[in-house]
Design a protein around this motif. Structure first.
Motif, PDB file in Angstrom:
ATOM      1  N   ASN A   8      35.206 -30.605 -39.183  1.00  0.00           N
ATOM      2  CA  ASN A   8      34.900 -30.436 -38.000  1.00  0.00           C
ATOM      3  C   ASN A   8      35.042 -28.966 -37.572  1.00  0.00           C
ATOM      4  O   ASN A   8      33.782 -28.883 -37.243  1.00  0.00           O
ATOM      5  CB  ASN A   8      36.885 -30.888 -36.711  1.00  0.00           C
ATOM      6  CG  ASN A   8      36.349 -32.201 -36.823  1.00  0.00           C
ATOM      7  OD1 ASN A   8      35.828 -33.214 -36.856  1.00  0.00           O
ATOM      8  ND2 ASN A   8      38.143 -32.891 -37.069  1.00  0.00           N
ATOM      9  N   GLU A  39      29.468 -37.435 -35.744  1.00  0.00           N
ATOM     10  CA  GLU A  39      30.767 -37.439 -36.528  1.00  0.00           C
ATOM     11  C   GLU A  39      30.762 -37.441 -37.603  1.00  0.00           C
ATOM     12  O   GLU A  39      31.710 -36.843 -38.276  1.00  0.00           O
ATOM     13  CB  GLU A  39      31.670 -38.473 -35.836  1.00  0.00           C
ATOM     14  CG  GLU A  39      33.055 -38.318 -35.475  1.00  0.00           C
ATOM     15  CD  GLU A  39      33.738 -39.197 -34.859  1.00  0.00           C
ATOM     16  OE1 GLU A  39      34.811 -39.564 -35.100  1.00  0.00           O
ATOM     17  OE2 GLU A  39      33.432 -40.270 -33.791  1.00  0.00           O
ATOM     18  N   HIS A  40      30.106 -38.536 -38.296  1.00  0.00           N
ATOM     19  CA  HIS A  40      30.095 -38.914 -39.995  1.00  0.00           C
ATOM     20  C   HIS A  40      28.885 -38.639 -40.436  1.00  0.00           C
ATOM     21  O   HIS A  40      29.696 -38.727 -42.073  1.00  0.00           O
ATOM     22  CB  HIS A  40      30.640 -40.406 -39.811  1.00  0.00           C
ATOM     23  CG  HIS A  40      32.108 -40.694 -39.544  1.00  0.00           C
ATOM     24  ND1 HIS A  40      33.447 -40.257 -39.961  1.00  0.00           N
ATOM     25  CD2 HIS A  40      31.751 -41.387 -38.190  1.00  0.00           C
ATOM     26  CE1 HIS A  40      34.140 -40.634 -39.097  1.00  0.00           C
ATOM     27  NE2 HIS A  40      33.338 -41.320 -37.498  1.00  0.00           N
TER      28      HIS A  40
END
Length: 88
Positions: A8, A39-40
């Motif tokens: 993050n 996000e990934h």
């Protein structure tokens, strides 16, 4: 620090880059730009390439775990780039 926190943090830092920022790979000094963060994954494009390269979260997590699990140091020689082949 857990991997989730590290990931993050990486995403936050990449998202703060100016849209026209050009980065360099650490060993080959190859210029690239980040085209998208998700996000990934992080999507990059090398200046001299025509395609997008996907850097998956899972790849970073595997490396993170291997380094964390290594008690006697971690051999990075397997991560060195292959010598460039001469184009004819």
């Amino acid at each position: 620090m857990s991997f989730s926190m590290t990931w993050n943090n990486l995403l936050d830092n990449v998202e703060e880059l100016p849209s026209d920022a050009t980065l360099l790979t650490p060993l080959s000094r190859k210029p690239f730009r980040v085209t998208d963060t998700q996000e990934h994954r992080i999507l990059i494009k090398f200046r001299d390439g025509d395609g997008t390269v996907t850097l998956q979260r899972e790849q970073f997590e595997t490396l993170f775990q291997r380094v964390e699990d290594s008690r006697q140091g971690f051999d990075l020689t397997g991560f060195l780039p292959m010598p460039n082949h001469t184009r004819q």
